[in-house]
Design a protein around this motif. Structure first.
Motif, PDB file in Angstrom:
ATOM      1  N   THR A  11      14.096  19.899 -11.601  1.00 38.13           N
ATOM      2  CA  THR A  11      14.856  18.758 -11.093  1.00 38.13           C
ATOM      3  C   THR A  11      16.112  19.272 -10.434  1.00 38.13           C
ATOM      4  OG1 THR A  11      16.152  18.491 -13.105  1.00 38.13           O
ATOM      5  CG2 THR A  11      14.034  17.337 -13.023  1.00 38.13           C
ATOM      6  N   SER A  12      17.001  18.355 -10.139  1.00 36.06           N
ATOM      7  CA  SER A  12      18.274  18.739  -9.542  1.00 36.06           C
ATOM      8  C   SER A  12      19.305  19.091 -10.608  1.00 36.06           C
ATOM      9  CB  SER A  12      18.794  17.609  -8.652  1.00 36.06           C
ATOM     10  OG  SER A  12      19.027  16.456  -9.433  1.00 36.06           O
ATOM     11  N   TRP A  18      25.993  23.209 -11.001  1.00 37.63           N
ATOM     12  CA  TRP A  18      26.765  23.983 -10.026  1.00 37.63           C
ATOM     13  C   TRP A  18      27.909  23.144  -9.492  1.00 37.63           C
ATOM     14  CZ3 TRP A  18      21.701  25.261  -7.011  1.00 37.63           C
ATOM     15  CH2 TRP A  18      20.946  26.194  -7.748  1.00 37.63           C
ATOM     16  N   LEU A  19      27.620  21.882  -9.177  1.00 36.29           N
ATOM     17  CA  LEU A  19      28.652  21.007  -8.625  1.00 36.29           C
ATOM     18  C   LEU A  19      29.798  20.809  -9.613  1.00 36.29           C
ATOM     19  CD1 LEU A  19      29.712  19.322  -6.336  1.00 36.29           C
ATOM     20  CD2 LEU A  19      28.316  17.423  -7.150  1.00 36.29           C
ATOM     21  N   ARG A  20      29.465  20.642 -10.887  1.00 38.56           N
ATOM     22  CA  ARG A  20      30.532  20.510 -11.893  1.00 38.56           C
ATOM     23  C   ARG A  20      31.461  21.712 -11.853  1.00 38.56           C
ATOM     24  NH1 ARG A  20      26.735  17.832 -14.711  1.00 38.56           N
ATOM     25  NH2 ARG A  20      25.906  19.245 -16.096  1.00 38.56           N
ATOM     26  N   GLY A  21      30.891  22.885 -11.587  1.00 33.84           N
ATOM     27  CA  GLY A  21      31.689  24.102 -11.545  1.00 33.84           C
ATOM     28  C   GLY A  21      32.590  24.221 -10.333  1.00 33.84           C
ATOM     29  N   VAL A  22      32.244  23.526  -9.257  1.00 31.78           N
ATOM     30  CA  VAL A  22      33.032  23.661  -8.017  1.00 31.78           C
ATOM     31  C   VAL A  22      33.648  22.345  -7.551  1.00 31.78           C
ATOM     32  CG1 VAL A  22      31.763  25.695  -7.213  1.00 31.78           C
ATOM     33  CG2 VAL A  22      31.000  23.410  -6.532  1.00 31.78           C
ATOM     34  N   LEU A  23      33.541  21.298  -8.365  1.00 29.34           N
ATOM     35  CA  LEU A  23      34.040  19.990  -7.944  1.00 29.34           C
ATOM     36  C   LEU A  23      35.530  20.018  -7.619  1.00 29.34           C
ATOM     37  CD1 LEU A  23      33.529  17.033  -7.362  1.00 29.34           C
ATOM     38  CD2 LEU A  23      33.857  16.554  -9.804  1.00 29.34           C
ATOM     39  N   VAL A  43      32.321   9.303  -0.891  1.00 31.92           N
ATOM     40  CA  VAL A  43      31.512   9.081   0.309  1.00 31.92           C
ATOM     41  C   VAL A  43      31.366  10.375   1.105  1.00 31.92           C
ATOM     42  CG1 VAL A  43      31.471   7.874   2.548  1.00 31.92           C
ATOM     43  CG2 VAL A  43      32.051   6.621   0.444  1.00 31.92           C
ATOM     44  N   ARG A  44      32.451  11.087   1.286  1.00 33.62           N
ATOM     45  CA  ARG A  44      32.399  12.328   2.069  1.00 33.62           C
ATOM     46  C   ARG A  44      31.563  13.399   1.373  1.00 33.62           C
ATOM     47  NH1 ARG A  44      38.426  13.326   3.987  1.00 33.62           N
ATOM     48  NH2 ARG A  44      37.485  15.199   4.863  1.00 33.62           N
ATOM     49  N   LEU A  45      31.655  13.473   0.058  1.00 29.02           N
ATOM     50  CA  LEU A  45      30.809  14.417  -0.684  1.00 29.02           C
ATOM     51  C   LEU A  45      29.333  14.048  -0.520  1.00 29.02           C
ATOM     52  CD1 LEU A  45      32.911  14.833  -3.947  1.00 29.02           C
ATOM     53  CD2 LEU A  45      32.459  16.613  -2.236  1.00 29.02           C
ATOM     54  N   ALA A  46      29.032  12.745  -0.606  1.00 30.63           N
ATOM     55  CA  ALA A  46      27.649  12.283  -0.449  1.00 30.63           C
ATOM     56  C   ALA A  46      27.119  12.617   0.943  1.00 30.63           C
ATOM     57  CB  ALA A  46      27.554  10.787  -0.722  1.00 30.63           C
ATOM     58  N   LYS A  47      27.943  12.433   1.975  1.00 28.36           N
ATOM     59  CA  LYS A  47      27.518  12.773   3.341  1.00 28.36           C
ATOM     60  C   LYS A  47      27.211  14.257   3.472  1.00 28.36           C
ATOM     61  CE  LYS A  47      29.706   9.053   5.924  1.00 28.36           C
ATOM     62  NZ  LYS A  47      30.749   8.692   6.889  1.00 28.36           N
ATOM     63  N   ALA A  48      27.872  15.081   2.649  1.00 29.77           N
ATOM     64  CA  ALA A  48      27.628  16.520   2.660  1.00 29.77           C
ATOM     65  C   ALA A  48      26.437  16.896   1.782  1.00 29.77           C
ATOM     66  CB  ALA A  48      28.878  17.266   2.189  1.00 29.77           C
ATOM     67  N   GLY A  49      25.804  15.886   1.167  1.00 28.83           N
ATOM     68  CA  GLY A  49      24.640  16.150   0.326  1.00 28.83           C
ATOM     69  C   GLY A  49      24.963  16.361  -1.135  1.00 28.83           C
ATOM     70  N   LEU A  50      26.197  16.044  -1.537  1.00 31.75           N
ATOM     71  CA  LEU A  50      26.627  16.215  -2.923  1.00 31.75           C
ATOM     72  C   LEU A  50      26.878  14.844  -3.531  1.00 31.75           C
ATOM     73  CD1 LEU A  50      29.181  19.085  -2.251  1.00 31.75           C
ATOM     74  CD2 LEU A  50      26.815  19.314  -3.031  1.00 31.75           C
ATOM     75  N   ASP A  51      25.933  14.364  -4.296  1.00 32.56           N
ATOM     76  CA  ASP A  51      26.065  13.047  -4.910  1.00 32.56           C
ATOM     77  C   ASP A  51      26.878  13.156  -6.196  1.00 32.56           C
ATOM     78  OD1 ASP A  51      24.653  11.596  -2.982  1.00 32.56           O
ATOM     79  OD2 ASP A  51      22.759  12.276  -3.837  1.00 32.56           O
ATOM     80  N   VAL A  52      28.081  12.616  -6.146  1.00 35.26           N
ATOM     81  CA  VAL A  52      28.993  12.647  -7.284  1.00 35.26           C
ATOM     82  C   VAL A  52      29.383  11.222  -7.608  1.00 35.26           C
ATOM     83  CG1 VAL A  52      31.213  13.503  -8.127  1.00 35.26           C
ATOM     84  CG2 VAL A  52      29.895  14.871  -6.515  1.00 35.26           C
ATOM     85  N   ALA A  53      29.218  10.841  -8.847  1.00 35.18           N
ATOM     86  CA  ALA A  53      29.568   9.489  -9.277  1.00 35.18           C
ATOM     87  C   ALA A  53      31.080   9.340  -9.369  1.00 35.18           C
ATOM     88  CB  ALA A  53      28.939   9.203 -10.639  1.00 35.18           C
ATOM     89  N   ASP A  54      31.545   8.103  -9.156  1.00 33.96           N
ATOM     90  CA  ASP A  54      32.978   7.828  -9.316  1.00 33.96           C
ATOM     91  C   ASP A  54      33.457   8.277 -10.689  1.00 33.96           C
ATOM     92  OD1 ASP A  54      32.996   6.672  -6.836  1.00 33.96           O
ATOM     93  OD2 ASP A  54      33.032   4.607  -7.563  1.00 33.96           O
ATOM     94  N   GLY A  55      32.578   8.163 -11.686  1.00 38.23           N
ATOM     95  CA  GLY A  55      32.916   8.546 -13.046  1.00 38.23           C
ATOM     96  C   GLY A  55      33.201  10.029 -13.201  1.00 38.23           C
ATOM     97  N   SER A  56      32.831  10.833 -12.218  1.00 39.14           N
ATOM     98  CA  SER A  56      33.148  12.266 -12.233  1.00 39.14           C
ATOM     99  C   SER A  56      34.386  12.568 -11.406  1.00 39.14           C
ATOM    100  CB  SER A  56      31.976  13.079 -11.684  1.00 39.14           C
ATOM    101  OG  SER A  56      30.839  12.925 -12.471  1.00 39.14           O
ATOM    102  N   ILE A  57      34.563  11.816 -10.328  1.00 42.11           N
ATOM    103  CA  ILE A  57      35.678  12.063  -9.411  1.00 42.11           C
ATOM    104  C   ILE A  57      37.024  11.789 -10.078  1.00 42.11           C
ATOM    105  CG2 ILE A  57      36.821  11.205  -7.299  1.00 42.11           C
ATOM    106  CD1 ILE A  57      34.491  12.795  -6.499  1.00 42.11           C
TER     107      ILE A  57
END
Length: 122
Positions: A11-12, A18-23, A43-57
């Motif tokens: 899965t992903s 990896w994203l958690r490590g570089v967020l 939104v900008r992260l999602a456009k770059a292909g990185l789906d991050v929930a508001d709950g992480s941001i």
């Protein structure tokens, strides 16, 4: 007695780890382009292909703020609620430069082992 290790799901999940490590680095990099508010970063992260929930941001932004790596500015929302805009502090910019160098070296090291997709190893 034979001990087996369950196969990892394909899965992903690694991508999320990896994203958690570089967020933090990604967020500082977005801010370095100009002041930005939380949802816009998502939104900008999602456009770059990185789906991050508001709950992480927002916890990441709070962590950066606590470490004095970002500065904030409240702006009226044009009829809506005020938005909090983030930009890196001087310390944040210094750390971003350092992380960017480290990331480049790290990515090159990984690439020498894994290689880009589709490349045959010799």
């Amino acid at each position: 007695m034979l001990c087996t290790v369950p196969a990892m799901e394909e899965t992903s999940a690694p991508r999320a780890q990896w994203l958690r490590g570089v967020l933090d680095m990604c967020l500082l990099s977005l801010m370095a382009e100009g002041p930005v508010y939380g949802y816009e970063m998502t939104v900008r992260l999602a456009k770059a292909g990185l789906d991050v929930a508001d709950g992480s941001i927002y916890p990441a932004l709070a962590r950066l703020r606590k470490r004095e790596l970002v500065e904030i500015e409240r702006r009226s929302g044009g009829g809506g609620p005020a938005r909090t805009y983030y930009r890196p502090s001087e310390a944040g910019l210094r750390l971003l430069r350092s992380w960017s160098r480290d990331w480049g070296e790290f990515a090159m090291s990984i690439d020498t082992i894994v290689g880009p997709p589709g490349r045959e190893k010799s």
